[in-house]
Design a protein around this motif. Structure first.
Motif, PDB file in Angstrom:
ATOM      1  N   UNK A   1      16.275  15.501  19.597  1.00 30.69           N
ATOM      2  CA  UNK A   1      17.223  14.848  20.516  1.00 30.69           C
ATOM      3  C   UNK A   1      18.658  15.263  20.238  1.00 30.69           C
ATOM      4  N   UNK A   2      18.870  16.117  19.234  1.00 33.99           N
ATOM      5  CA  UNK A   2      20.230  16.553  18.911  1.00 33.99           C
ATOM      6  C   UNK A   2      20.868  17.217  20.127  1.00 33.99           C
ATOM      7  N   UNK A   3      22.112  16.841  20.404  1.00 34.33           N
ATOM      8  CA  UNK A   3      22.850  17.476  21.496  1.00 34.33           C
ATOM      9  C   UNK A   3      22.462  17.008  22.877  1.00 34.33           C
ATOM     10  N   UNK A   4      21.547  16.050  22.994  1.00 34.31           N
ATOM     11  CA  UNK A   4      21.210  15.505  24.313  1.00 34.31           C
ATOM     12  C   UNK A   4      21.906  14.154  24.465  1.00 34.31           C
ATOM     13  N   UNK A   5      21.856  13.597  25.685  1.00 34.57           N
ATOM     14  CA  UNK A   5      22.535  12.311  25.900  1.00 34.57           C
ATOM     15  C   UNK A   5      21.782  11.154  25.239  1.00 34.57           C
ATOM     16  N   UNK A   6      20.626  11.457  24.688  1.00 30.00           N
ATOM     17  CA  UNK A   6      19.869  10.389  24.027  1.00 30.00           C
ATOM     18  C   UNK A   6      20.036  10.428  22.506  1.00 30.00           C
ATOM     19  N   UNK A   7      20.827  11.346  22.028  1.00 24.90           N
ATOM     20  CA  UNK A   7      20.971  11.607  20.607  1.00 24.90           C
ATOM     21  C   UNK A   7      21.302  10.342  19.807  1.00 24.90           C
ATOM     22  N   UNK A   8      22.443   9.753  20.115  1.00 25.23           N
ATOM     23  CA  UNK A   8      22.896   8.596  19.337  1.00 25.23           C
ATOM     24  C   UNK A   8      22.006   7.386  19.571  1.00 25.23           C
ATOM     25  N   UNK A   9      21.567   7.262  20.823  1.00 28.67           N
ATOM     26  CA  UNK A   9      20.708   6.119  21.134  1.00 28.67           C
ATOM     27  C   UNK A   9      19.455   6.128  20.260  1.00 28.67           C
ATOM     28  N   UNK A  10      18.920   7.324  20.065  1.00 23.07           N
ATOM     29  CA  UNK A  10      17.708   7.434  19.263  1.00 23.07           C
ATOM     30  C   UNK A  10      17.933   6.874  17.870  1.00 23.07           C
ATOM     31  N   UNK A  11      19.064   7.213  17.305  1.00 22.07           N
ATOM     32  CA  UNK A  11      19.332   6.783  15.941  1.00 22.07           C
ATOM     33  C   UNK A  11      19.537   5.277  15.835  1.00 22.07           C
ATOM     34  N   UNK A  12      19.964   4.681  16.960  1.00 26.82           N
ATOM     35  CA  UNK A  12      20.203   3.226  16.944  1.00 26.82           C
ATOM     36  C   UNK A  12      18.914   2.419  17.080  1.00 26.82           C
ATOM     37  N   UNK A  13      17.891   3.063  17.618  1.00 20.21           N
ATOM     38  CA  UNK A  13      16.639   2.326  17.821  1.00 20.21           C
ATOM     39  C   UNK A  13      15.972   2.034  16.487  1.00 20.21           C
ATOM     40  N   UNK A  14      15.563   0.809  16.315  1.00 19.07           N
ATOM     41  CA  UNK A  14      14.851   0.462  15.099  1.00 19.07           C
ATOM     42  C   UNK A  14      13.365   0.748  15.325  1.00 19.07           C
TER      43      UNK A  14
END
Lengths: 221, 221
Positions: free
Chosen positions: A74-87
Motif C-alpha cells: 500500500x506504500x504510495x497509494x491513497x490507502x497507505x496511512x489508513x492501512x497503518x491506522x487500522x488495528x
C-alpha cells in the motif's frame, strides 16, 4: 426477529476487554458452529482453544509480521496511512482466540458434493464461522476474524499437521466498543455496495427490476 | 433466542412446493446475504435469480449428469445403493434458484486479508450463503444448496465470465417436508460427530476438559 437483529448488527471487533468468558457461552458458540451445514455432512472443522498467553503472544507476532509485509503493497497509494491506522488483531487482549481448521480428508476419499467442488470443505467451515459470529452476538460477546498470517507459521505454533488447513484465527471477548457500522466503512476504507447492482435476472449482467422500486405488494417470484 | 432456533433447525431441503415466494421475503433473504462479513469489506458476491423454466431445466440436466458421473465412484461400495436413493436437486420444482457467485477481483488488486489468504473471498460468500439459509428459515422458507455440477457448465448456461466463480446453486421455496434431522443422517449416510472430539486445548490434538463434563457453574475461560 432475532436472526435479522444478529445478522445486521454483527461486527468484526478488534478491541477487547480482559473480562473472562463464561464457559456456557463458549459452549453455545461452539455448538452453533458444529450445527452449520457441511457438504456431504463431512463436518470438516476443528477448534483449537487458545488461552495460554505465550501462545497468543506468538500468534500476535506472526500477525504483526504479516501486517508489516502487506503494508508494503500500500506504500504510495491513497490507502497507505489508513492501512497503518487500522488495528488488525486483538489476539493478546481477548481472553480467548480460536484457531478454526479444515480437514479436507474428513469423510473419506469421496465426499458427496466435495468430489465436484473441492473447496466446499472450506465453504462449510465458513458457514460454521458465521454461526459462531451470530451466536457470539446473541451471547453479548464480540468476535474478530483475523486473516493476516502465513498458514505455515500458525501450523508451527499450534503443531497442526500439514494436511490440515488453519483457515481462521477468531478472537472472542467482551468489548466496550461495538460500532454501528463496519470498521472499514467508518475508516473510509470501503463502502457498502448497492444490493440492486449485485442482483441479476436469469443471466449474468442482466439487470432486474423484480426486487427494487416496486410499489405493488403481493408480488411473488 | 431466534438465532439458535434458526441455527439448530435449518435443513438442506431438496423437495419443494410450486407455491411462489413473496418478493418481500426474497428481498429480506438477499439483504441478509449482503450483510455478511467479507474480507477487506470486498463484498465479492452476486446473485443471479433464476426463474425461467428453460434455464432451470438446463441446470437440472448438468446436475443430473454430474450425479451420474459421481455415482460411478460409489460402485461396489456399501454406499452404492444409498447414493442412488438420494435426491440431489429440487431445481425444477422450486420457484426460484439462485446462482451465488464470487468475484475474486472485487475490491481491486490488493484486498486487505485476501492478500494473505486468497480463499477468504469464497469464505466471505459462504458466510453470505449461511445468512441466506438462516433468513430463509426465519421467513418460513426452505433452501437447498447444490454442489453437484461442473462450473464450466454453469458459466455457459448463465453466461458468467471466466473470472467469476459460480460457487453455489441455491434453491428456495416452500416445502411440506422439513425434517428434524439432516437428510444424510436420516439416510444413514453419515452421523453427527461428537463436538468434544473436535475441540482441542491450545495445540492440535490435545484434548480439553474445559467444556465438557463440567459440574461447576461460573467456570470461565
Amino acid at each position: 426477529m432475532g436472526v435479522y437483529k444478529a445478522i445486521y448488527n454483527r461486527r468484526d471487533i478488534r478491541t477487547f476487554l480482559k473480562n473472562p468468558i463464561p464457559i456456557e457461552k463458549l459452549k453455545n458458540i461452539l455448538l452453533a458452529a458444529h450445527h452449520a451445514p457441511s457438504v456431504g455432512f463431512m463436518q470438516p472443522w476443528n477448534f483449537i482453544l487458545i488461552t495460554e498467553d505465550h501462545i497468543k503472544e506468538q500468534l500476535a507476532q506472526i500477525v504483526e509480521k504479516e501486517r508489516r509485509a502487506l503494508a508494503i503493497h500500500y506504500e504510495g497509494t491513497d490507502r497507505d496511512l489508513k492501512f497503518l491506522e487500522l488495528k488488525i488483531a486483538g489476539i493478546t487482549e481477548a481472553p480467548l482466540t480460536i484457531c478454526v481448521t479444515c480437514d479436507p480428508f474428513r469423510g473419506g476419499d469421496h465426499v458427496l458434493g466435495r468430489n465436484s467442488i473441492p473447496e466446499t470443505d472450506i465453504m462449510s467451515v465458513s458457514c460454521a464461522i458465521q454461526n459462531m459470529w451470530l451466536a457470539a452476538y446473541a451471547e453479548g460477546l464480540a468476535m474478530g476474524w483475523v486473516s493476516f498470517y502465513k498458514k505455515a507459521d500458525v501450523r508451527r505454533i499450534l503443531q497442526i499437521p500439514y494436511h490440515i488447513d488453519p483457515v481462521a484465527l477468531i478472537s472472542i471477548g467482551y468489548t466496550e466498543n461495538y460500532p454501528e457500522r463496519p470498521l472499514l466503512e467508518i475508516k473510509n476504507w470501503e463502502t457498502r455496495k448497492e444490493l440492486q447492482k449485485l442482483v441479476f435476472d436469469n443471466t449474468w449482467g442482466k439487470e432486474t427490476d423484480l426486487l427494487f422500486n416496486k410499489d405493488e405488494t403481493n408480488v411473488t417470484v
